[in-house]
Design a protein around this motif. Structure first.
Motif, PDB file in Angstrom:
ATOM      1  N   UNK A 117      18.489  -4.307  35.110  1.00  0.00           N
ATOM      2  CA  UNK A 117      17.175  -5.137  34.555  1.00  0.00           C
ATOM      3  C   UNK A 117      17.319  -6.301  34.031  1.00  0.00           C
ATOM      4  N   UNK A 118      16.615  -7.549  33.661  1.00  0.00           N
ATOM      5  CA  UNK A 118      16.535  -8.535  33.414  1.00  0.00           C
ATOM      6  C   UNK A 118      16.727  -8.146  31.648  1.00  0.00           C
ATOM      7  N   UNK A 119      17.511  -9.130  30.867  1.00  0.00           N
ATOM      8  CA  UNK A 119      17.951  -9.338  29.568  1.00  0.00           C
ATOM      9  C   UNK A 119      15.881  -9.083  29.145  1.00  0.00           C
ATOM     10  N   UNK A 120      16.138  -8.467  28.273  1.00  0.00           N
ATOM     11  CA  UNK A 120      14.565  -7.932  27.708  1.00  0.00           C
ATOM     12  C   UNK A 120      14.218  -8.381  26.311  1.00  0.00           C
ATOM     13  N   UNK A 121      13.692  -9.193  25.554  1.00  0.00           N
ATOM     14  CA  UNK A 121      13.347  -9.142  24.488  1.00  0.00           C
ATOM     15  C   UNK A 121      11.997  -8.514  24.127  1.00  0.00           C
ATOM     16  N   UNK A 122      11.851  -8.154  22.926  1.00  0.00           N
ATOM     17  CA  UNK A 122       9.803  -7.633  21.857  1.00  0.00           C
ATOM     18  C   UNK A 122      10.578  -8.172  20.738  1.00  0.00           C
ATOM     19  N   UNK A 123       8.859  -9.255  20.326  1.00  0.00           N
ATOM     20  CA  UNK A 123       8.723  -9.162  18.837  1.00  0.00           C
ATOM     21  C   UNK A 123       7.562  -9.592  18.359  1.00  0.00           C
ATOM     22  N   UNK A 124       7.619  -9.354  16.906  1.00  0.00           N
ATOM     23  CA  UNK A 124       5.655  -9.526  16.262  1.00  0.00           C
ATOM     24  C   UNK A 124       5.726  -9.942  15.505  1.00  0.00           C
ATOM     25  N   UNK A 125       5.281 -11.580  15.427  1.00  0.00           N
ATOM     26  CA  UNK A 125       4.588 -12.585  14.620  1.00  0.00           C
ATOM     27  C   UNK A 125       3.490 -11.770  13.136  1.00  0.00           C
ATOM     28  N   UNK A 126       4.264 -12.254  12.584  1.00  0.00           N
ATOM     29  CA  UNK A 126       3.615 -12.126  11.249  1.00  0.00           C
ATOM     30  C   UNK A 126       2.017 -13.147  11.167  1.00  0.00           C
ATOM     31  N   UNK A 127       0.986 -12.857   9.798  1.00  0.00           N
ATOM     32  CA  UNK A 127       0.419 -13.761  10.761  1.00  0.00           C
ATOM     33  C   UNK A 127      -0.112 -14.988   9.881  1.00  0.00           C
ATOM     34  N   UNK A 128       1.473 -15.089   8.961  1.00  0.00           N
ATOM     35  CA  UNK A 128       2.140 -16.374   8.537  1.00  0.00           C
ATOM     36  C   UNK A 128       3.596 -16.403   9.597  1.00  0.00           C
ATOM     37  N   UNK A 129       2.886 -17.423  10.870  1.00  0.00           N
ATOM     38  CA  UNK A 129       3.742 -17.274  12.325  1.00  0.00           C
ATOM     39  C   UNK A 129       5.479 -17.445  12.372  1.00  0.00           C
ATOM     40  N   UNK A 130       5.328 -18.070  11.197  1.00  0.00           N
ATOM     41  CA  UNK A 130       6.500 -18.460  10.565  1.00  0.00           C
ATOM     42  C   UNK A 130       7.292 -17.219  10.044  1.00  0.00           C
ATOM     43  N   UNK A 144      11.793  -8.582  14.808  1.00  0.00           N
ATOM     44  CA  UNK A 144      12.559  -8.387  16.529  1.00  0.00           C
ATOM     45  C   UNK A 144      12.351  -6.683  16.497  1.00  0.00           C
ATOM     46  N   UNK A 145      11.618  -6.697  17.773  1.00  0.00           N
ATOM     47  CA  UNK A 145      11.922  -5.282  17.532  1.00  0.00           C
ATOM     48  C   UNK A 145      12.776  -4.400  18.909  1.00  0.00           C
ATOM     49  N   UNK A 146      13.307  -5.611  19.722  1.00  0.00           N
ATOM     50  CA  UNK A 146      14.290  -4.128  20.560  1.00  0.00           C
ATOM     51  C   UNK A 146      14.337  -5.863  21.164  1.00  0.00           C
ATOM     52  N   UNK A 147      15.963  -5.439  21.640  1.00  0.00           N
ATOM     53  CA  UNK A 147      16.827  -7.026  22.152  1.00  0.00           C
ATOM     54  C   UNK A 147      17.788  -5.914  23.200  1.00  0.00           C
ATOM     55  N   UNK A 148      17.364  -5.817  24.685  1.00  0.00           N
ATOM     56  CA  UNK A 148      18.068  -4.745  25.287  1.00  0.00           C
ATOM     57  C   UNK A 148      19.056  -5.671  26.550  1.00  0.00           C
ATOM     58  N   UNK A 149      19.531  -6.312  26.535  1.00  0.00           N
ATOM     59  CA  UNK A 149      20.716  -7.345  26.531  1.00  0.00           C
ATOM     60  C   UNK A 149      20.687  -6.948  28.648  1.00  0.00           C
ATOM     61  N   UNK A 169      21.374  -6.695  32.461  1.00  0.00           N
ATOM     62  CA  UNK A 169      22.627  -7.665  32.825  1.00  0.00           C
ATOM     63  C   UNK A 169      23.161  -8.815  32.168  1.00  0.00           C
ATOM     64  N   UNK A 170      22.531  -9.255  31.223  1.00  0.00           N
ATOM     65  CA  UNK A 170      22.779 -10.553  30.007  1.00  0.00           C
ATOM     66  C   UNK A 170      23.913 -10.234  29.702  1.00  0.00           C
ATOM     67  N   UNK A 171      24.584  -8.787  29.576  1.00  0.00           N
ATOM     68  CA  UNK A 171      25.764  -8.124  28.094  1.00  0.00           C
ATOM     69  C   UNK A 171      26.961  -8.610  29.091  1.00  0.00           C
ATOM     70  N   UNK A 172      26.944  -9.129  30.446  1.00  0.00           N
ATOM     71  CA  UNK A 172      28.000  -8.996  31.512  1.00  0.00           C
ATOM     72  C   UNK A 172      27.978 -10.886  32.207  1.00  0.00           C
ATOM     73  N   UNK A 173      27.027 -11.227  30.874  1.00  0.00           N
ATOM     74  CA  UNK A 173      27.111 -12.554  31.424  1.00  0.00           C
ATOM     75  C   UNK A 173      28.171 -13.467  31.435  1.00  0.00           C
ATOM     76  N   UNK A 174      29.042 -13.462  32.649  1.00  0.00           N
ATOM     77  CA  UNK A 174      29.880 -14.690  32.979  1.00  0.00           C
ATOM     78  C   UNK A 174      30.351 -16.585  33.865  1.00  0.00           C
ATOM     79  N   UNK A 175      29.680 -17.311  33.457  1.00  0.00           N
ATOM     80  CA  UNK A 175      28.787 -17.886  33.636  1.00  0.00           C
ATOM     81  C   UNK A 175      29.941 -18.684  34.848  1.00  0.00           C
ATOM     82  N   UNK A 176      29.380 -18.619  36.209  1.00  0.00           N
ATOM     83  CA  UNK A 176      29.911 -19.409  36.967  1.00  0.00           C
ATOM     84  C   UNK A 176      29.111 -20.992  37.415  1.00  0.00           C
TER      85      UNK A 176
END
Length: 303
Positions: A80-93, A97-102, A104-111
């Motif tokens: 599976x591809x790296x998955x990130x979940x986030x929720x922004x507040x009324x102040x959008x700044x 972060x709700x979850x970070x599922x790395x 296949x990115x966990x084993x990334x070695x740039x070629x």
């Protein structure tokens, strides 16, 4: 476009689940390499190195290739591809972060494909400093190297980060990260410290408050382009970097004037990004649209 001055980007390729006060999107295209590539592609040819899972849609790869982005360095691995979940507040700044599922990115070695190794402009996205060092070991005398980092690497792998900083021309960082990196609470003292370490150029990203560019013994400030209603800030920093490096790579020389212009174009591309969810604000731009905002921003700060 000048293919001799193409840009190589190494970074994350992801799906984003994002909720803001203006809506929710699940499974949107995201990742530092994707935002950077699409923003930079409005100025130059881009070569992308990253990893995605077998669930990454062919339509997404086609979308990149339609925009003069070379995807031969995008590795597709089983999983599976790296998955990130986030929720922004009324102040959008402010976001959670709700979850970070790395995945296949966990084993990334740039070629780095052989064709990419002579790419003159290199952007090292926000990945582990050891991987950034590995990328540079595979390159052949790049003309200009820029790097993004974050507090995680400053706190956990600072020695590796300091090693890679010796090899780059430009560091993109926010003011709190600069403080953590240098131990200086004052912005000017932090910049002085990091330049004494050997860095030529530093960009301090301040989100909706713009950015500072420090180099050649001077400080240059660019405000963020004002947006009536920012919708989704995800990827704004990488879009900023894409505009900056993409424009700079299209210039005949790296002069103080062109460096300052590149920061303005970074601000412009970040402004387009935040107006829509995911990459949608970057897709259907024209040179006239980009240059119109450049002129507008220029008029805002000129007497």
């Amino acid at each position: 476009m000048n293919k001799r001055n193409s840009v190589l980007v190494v970074g994350s390729v992801a799906f984003d689940d994002v909720e803001t006060p203006f809506g929710k999107r699940d499974g949107s295209l995201g990742g530092s390499a994707i935002f950077f590539s699409i923003a930079a592609s409005h100025f130059t040819e881009v070569r992308i190195v990253g990893v995605a899972g077998s669930d990454y849609p062919q339509e997404a790869i086609a979308l990149l290739e339609e925009r003069n982005i070379d995807t031969r360095g995008l590795e597709i691995k089983e999983g599976k591809t790296f998955l990130w979940g986030g929720k922004y507040h009324e102040d959008i700044n402010i976001r959670d972060t709700l979850y970070t599922n790395l995945n296949v990115f966990a084993e990334f070695k740039p070629k780095i494909p052989d064709k990419y190794k002579t790419t003159p402009f290199v952007f090292l996205g926000n990945i582990q400093p050891s991987l950034q060092l590995d990328v540079l070991s595979q390159m052949k005398n790049p003309k200009f190297i820029a790097l993004d980092t974050m507090n995680l690497w400053i706190n956990t792998t600072k020695n590796d980060l300091m090693q890679v900083l010796k090899k780059v021309d430009l560091l993109l960082i926010n003011d709190s990260e600069l403080s953590e990196l240098t131990g200086e609470l004052n912005l000017l003292k932090g910049l002085k410290s990091i330049h004494e370490y050997g860095l030529k150029y530093v960009v301090i990203k301040k989100g909706e408050h713009g950015a500072f560019f420090s180099g050649n013994g001077s400080l240059f400030y660019v405000p963020a382009f004002p947006i009536i209603q920012p919708t989704d800030p995800t990827g704004a920093g990488d879009s900023f970097a894409g505009g900056l490096i993409g424009y700079l790579s299209s210039c005949p020389e790296i002069s103080p004037s062109e460096l300052k212009k590149s920061v303005i174009y970074g601000s412009i591309m970040g402004s387009f990004c935040v107006e829509h969810f995911s990459i949608n604000g970057l897709l259907n731009l024209t040179k006239d649209m980009i240059n119109s905002r450049y002129l507008s921003l220029q008029q805002m700060v000129t007497l």
